[in-house]
Design an enzyme around this catalytic site. Structure first.
Site, PDB file in Angstrom:
ATOM      1  N   ILE A 119      -5.821   3.147   8.078  1.00  0.00           N
ATOM      2  CA  ILE A 119      -6.053   3.566   6.687  1.00  0.00           C
ATOM      3  C   ILE A 119      -4.913   4.508   6.302  1.00  0.00           C
ATOM      4  O   ILE A 119      -4.662   5.490   7.013  1.00  0.00           O
ATOM      5  CB  ILE A 119      -7.404   4.308   6.564  1.00  0.00           C
ATOM      6  CG1 ILE A 119      -8.552   3.342   6.909  1.00  0.00           C
ATOM      7  CG2 ILE A 119      -7.583   4.909   5.162  1.00  0.00           C
ATOM      8  CD1 ILE A 119      -9.892   4.005   7.095  1.00  0.00           C
ATOM      9  N   HIS A 120      -4.205   4.182   5.246  1.00  0.00           N
ATOM     10  CA  HIS A 120      -3.139   5.107   4.835  1.00  0.00           C
ATOM     11  C   HIS A 120      -2.885   5.128   3.332  1.00  0.00           C
ATOM     12  O   HIS A 120      -2.111   5.947   2.840  1.00  0.00           O
ATOM     13  CB  HIS A 120      -1.828   4.766   5.546  1.00  0.00           C
ATOM     14  CG  HIS A 120      -1.142   3.546   4.974  1.00  0.00           C
ATOM     15  ND1 HIS A 120      -1.484   2.274   5.347  1.00  0.00           N
ATOM     16  CD2 HIS A 120      -0.166   3.417   4.054  1.00  0.00           C
ATOM     17  CE1 HIS A 120      -0.733   1.410   4.686  1.00  0.00           C
ATOM     18  NE2 HIS A 120       0.073   2.072   3.879  1.00  0.00           N
ATOM     19  N   ARG A 121      -3.495   4.214   2.566  1.00  0.00           N
ATOM     20  CA  ARG A 121      -3.127   4.086   1.159  1.00  0.00           C
ATOM     21  C   ARG A 121      -3.592   5.299   0.355  1.00  0.00           C
ATOM     22  O   ARG A 121      -4.700   5.793   0.578  1.00  0.00           O
ATOM     23  CB  ARG A 121      -3.727   2.800   0.596  1.00  0.00           C
ATOM     24  CG  ARG A 121      -2.799   2.068  -0.290  1.00  0.00           C
ATOM     25  CD  ARG A 121      -3.040   0.593  -0.301  1.00  0.00           C
ATOM     26  NE  ARG A 121      -2.259  -0.085   0.720  1.00  0.00           N
ATOM     27  CZ  ARG A 121      -0.939  -0.203   0.725  1.00  0.00           C
ATOM     28  NH1 ARG A 121      -0.221   0.290  -0.248  1.00  0.00           N
ATOM     29  NH2 ARG A 121      -0.323  -0.832   1.688  1.00  0.00           N
TER      30      ARG A 121
END
Ligand code: UD1
Ligand code: UDP
Length: 387
Positions: free
Chosen positions: A221-223
């Site tokens: 998860i990075h957005r």
């Protein structure tokens, strides 16, 4: 035949990985035809997001590192444009290659096109049709500043036609008479090249993590959408933690620093629970070979990453996508990736569906034949032979 000087612009993790496919193809098949100058904007600078890939993928060190670092979009992009412009005026390349949709892509495309160097956009035509995503504007502007546009999928190729790009254009190609191609995906080139190597070099990594093959869930998860909105962040991580505990399944989570920083700063209590949960393994970003090994051996992938969505397909793993929309629409139509936004009920129901024993999922070849990089380099040569 021409000998061309190309400037390759990279900056963020996925671009370093993508550019390795082009560098490898130059080294193996086109060394007489290209001299490559690698410009790293410095958008990603932590070892785990940058240096590790240069070592592992045997890339040459960047010829220029602009050291731009993190900043607001405008500041970061403007510093990149300034730096890239200076390099281009020194190097005077025949053309400039940009990859994907980050601020480094946009800066490379703008700096080069304003100086009238032809821009080659690899991974052109992807659209989410959501212009609040920073990447969407980067893609659109980069495509419209390009001379050769390499679309990895049918959907991307159609998007370009929808914006007025004409497949029937004939040479000589220019920014005003651009050429669009359907090429396949250079990330697939990489996966085919590195999958066995990952098994050979990194098998011990699975043992170190104490996970069994085909029995753990891989999460990235990075957005900004998910890291910066505390409600979404909490909803997603609480649901994943609850699922892990209820089902007694290990969730392996190599997290981008952006996510780790947000969890720590915005959700301290949840962060502590995650760190203390025996089924959750949070760790810093892993190397490409480690990631490849995890993807190859996991049961399912949960992600908001573009690249990881595709890699789920390469490794025939179902994928839960923590977004409302995706650029990789063929995966969703194919029923092997599902958009769940940040909705706990949807995450749970898709998780249950994909965990069903014997579920019938098919993985057709959407992404080419693993030789996209060679095709692209051949077409770049033709661009100059036809002038
Ligand atoms: C960028 C891209 C995104 C891509 C992602 C790949 C843009 C607008 N976004 O997002 O499209 O999917 O890269 O991973 O270009 N940080 C570190 N160390 C680093 C770099 C960043 O800790 O080496 C942290 C900083 O707190 C920084 C934050 O991550 O503010 C965001 O970094 P940034 O490069 O702006 O965007 P990404 O989220 O990495
Ligand atoms: N990746 C990696 N280590 C990680 C997470 C991702 O090597 O810890 C690789 C992944 O295999 C893929 C690429 O990084 O090749 C995807 O990059 P990312 O998710 O950062 O960006 P996006 O594709 O969403 O732009």
């Amino acid at each position: 035949m021409s000998h061309l000087k190309i400037v390759n612009v990279v900056g963020a993790r996925p671009q370093i990985i993508k550019s390795s496919a082009i560098s490898r193809a130059i080294h193996n098949s086109f060394s007489e035809s290209f001299t490559e100058i690698l410009v790293h904007t410095g958008q990603h600078y932590d070892k785990e997001l940058s240096a590790v890939f240069f070592d592992e993928l045997e890339l040459n060190k960047p010829d220029y590192n602009l050291g731009v670092g993190s900043a607001t979009h405008g500041r970061q992009t403007s510093m990149m444009i300034t730096g890239i412009e200076e390099v281009l005026m020194i190097e005077k390349p025949d053309c400039v290659i940009v990859y994907g949709d980050t601020n480094s892509t946009l800066a490379g495309a703008l700096a080069a096109s304003k100086l009238h160097f032809p821009v080659i956009h690899i991974e052109a035509g992807l659209r989410s049709f959501n212009k609040t995503m920073p990447e969407e504007l980067n893609r659109i502007v980069s495509d419209h500043a390009s001379t050769l546009l390499f679309a990895p999928t049918n959907a991307a190729f159609k998007n370009l036609m929808g914006e007025g790009f004409k497949p029937e254009n004939s040479p000589p190609y220019t920014i005003d008479n651009p050429k669009i191609y359907l090429t396949g995906d250079i990330m697939y080139d990489n996966t085919l090249f590195f999958a066995d190597l990952a098994e050979r070099k990194k098998t011990a990594f699975l043992e170190q993590l104490h996970v069994q093959r085909n029995s753990f869930i891989l999460v990235t998860i990075h957005r900004d959408l998910n890291t910066d909105d505390v409600q979404r962040l909490e909803r997603i991580f609480t649901t994943l933690k609850d699922l892990a505990e209820e089902k007694e399944i290990t969730f392996v989570m190599p997290l981008h620093p952006r996510t780790t920083i947000s969890l720590r700063a915005k959700t301290e209590k949840l962060n502590n629970e995650l760190l203390n949960c025996r089924y959750i393994k949070i760790m810093p970003p892993v190397s490409y070979l480690e990631m490849t090994l995890l993807e190859k051996n996991c049961r399912m992938i949960i992600t908001d990453s573009g690249g990881v969505q595709k890699e789920s397909h390469f490794f025939k793993k179902p994928c839960i996508v923590l977004r409302k929309e995706t650029e990789w629409t063929e995966l969703v139509k194919n029923g092997t990736a599902t958009l769940v936004d940040a909705d706990p009920e949807k995450i749970r129901s898709e998780f249950a569906r994909y965990m069903q024993p014997g579920i019938d999922l098919q993985y057709p070849g959407f992404y080419g034949d693993g030789k996209a990089a060679e095709f692209i380099l051949g077409e770049i040569l033709l661009l100059f032979d036809n002038r």
